[in-house]
Design an enzyme around this catalytic site. Structure first.
Site: not given
Length: 286
Positions: A15, A17, A49, A108-109, A147, A151, A167, A178, A214, A218, A268, A274
């Site tokens: 998959s 993203e 998003y 979310g962040d 994670y 996390h 969860k 991640q 980069q 990250f 994933h 790209k």
């Protein structure tokens, strides 16, 4: 189609993203890259998003297009950011209307410029709360984030696994990790999860390395690490994108082969919109 059924078939899943493009030129580039990756017949596509809930409308539009115009199985990212129960219900109605059956539910962040997650305008403060609420709808296939290195806000690896178990207990049916670059971290993570009673499939998240500076940014942001042996290979060529690409793809091929050979249920890819590196890695392992 629900992703849990793809995973239960016993076939390896592959998959990709994407995130919503922010300009006309990046929209064209995304279209080209989606076209390239479509040729690989991915098991599903996910769309994310921005931090703080930014670009959510663009994300919904993109996943609608991929799901209903291109015809690929999709998974929408959805976060707690400013998510009231009323808003979540409206958004879930949208997903149902658009035949989007798969969601990855995240805390979310914090919005850009903020260091802590406050979410004063929302009803949910943890991913487990959002998962529980969506699971009561008895319609969606739900994924959660995992994670391998814990996390960044977790006090310990054991605490992080307890949160992951929560969860899953609340309704998550599979886990996507991640990014990581040391496969031992993934396998140790899976082992801890299994010992904690988590039986859900755990799909490793892969980010091809094409730009050393980069990828350093990250990993610093998300609390992941780059093995020193890999740093030593990449650092001398950090300003040479061609050499960085070659080293990164070679590493990615070896990483992915080992993961699959040792039992990972799939891969994933975090594509960063790209296609070339993902195509090169995928073609070599497929």
């Amino acid at each position: 189609m629900k992703i849990k059924d793809i995973l239960s078939s016993g076939e390896k899943s592959f998959s990709f993203e994407f995130f919503p493009p922010k300009s006309f030129s990046s929209t064209l580039e995304l279209g080209i890259n989606v076209g390239q990756l479509m040729k690989l017949s991915p098991s599903f596509i996910s769309v994310t998003y921005g931090a703080g809930g930014s670009t959510q409308d663009a994300s919904f539009n993109l996943i609608d297009y991929i799901n209903n115009k291109i015809g690929l199985v999709t998974m929408a990212h959805y976060t707690c950011v400013n998510a009231t129960k009323e808003k979540v219900k409206r958004d879930l109605d949208f997903f149902r209307e658009k035949n989007i059956d798969n969601l990855i539910l995240l805390r979310g962040d914090a919005p850009k410029g903020e260091t802590t997650f406050k979410n004063e305008e929302g009803d949910f403060h943890h991913a487990s709360e959002l998962i529980e609420f969506v699971a009561t709808q008895d319609h969606f296939c739900i994924a959660a984030a995992g994670y391998p290195e814990a996390h960044p806000e977790s006090k310990s690896i054991d605490q992080d696994i307890r949160y992951l178990k929560l969860k899953v207990d609340k309704g998550a049916q599979f886990i996507v990790t991640q990014l990581f670059f040391d496969n031992k971290q993934y396998f140790d993570f899976v082992d801890r999860a299994r010992k904690a009673g988590i039986t859900a499939p755990i799909i490793p998240g892969i980010m091809p390395i094409t730009n050393f500076k980069q990828i350093k940014r990250f990993t610093e942001m998300c609390g992941a690490t780059i093995p020193q042996r890999l740093v030593e290979k990449l650092e001398p060529y950090q300003d040479d994108l061609r050499m960085t690409y070659d080293i990164g793809v070679e590493f990615g091929i070896k990483q992915c082969r080992e993961l699959l050979d040792k039992g990972a249920p799939g891969l994933h890819f975090y594509t960063l919109n790209k296609s070339r590196a993902t195509v090169d890695i995928f073609s070599s392992i497929k």
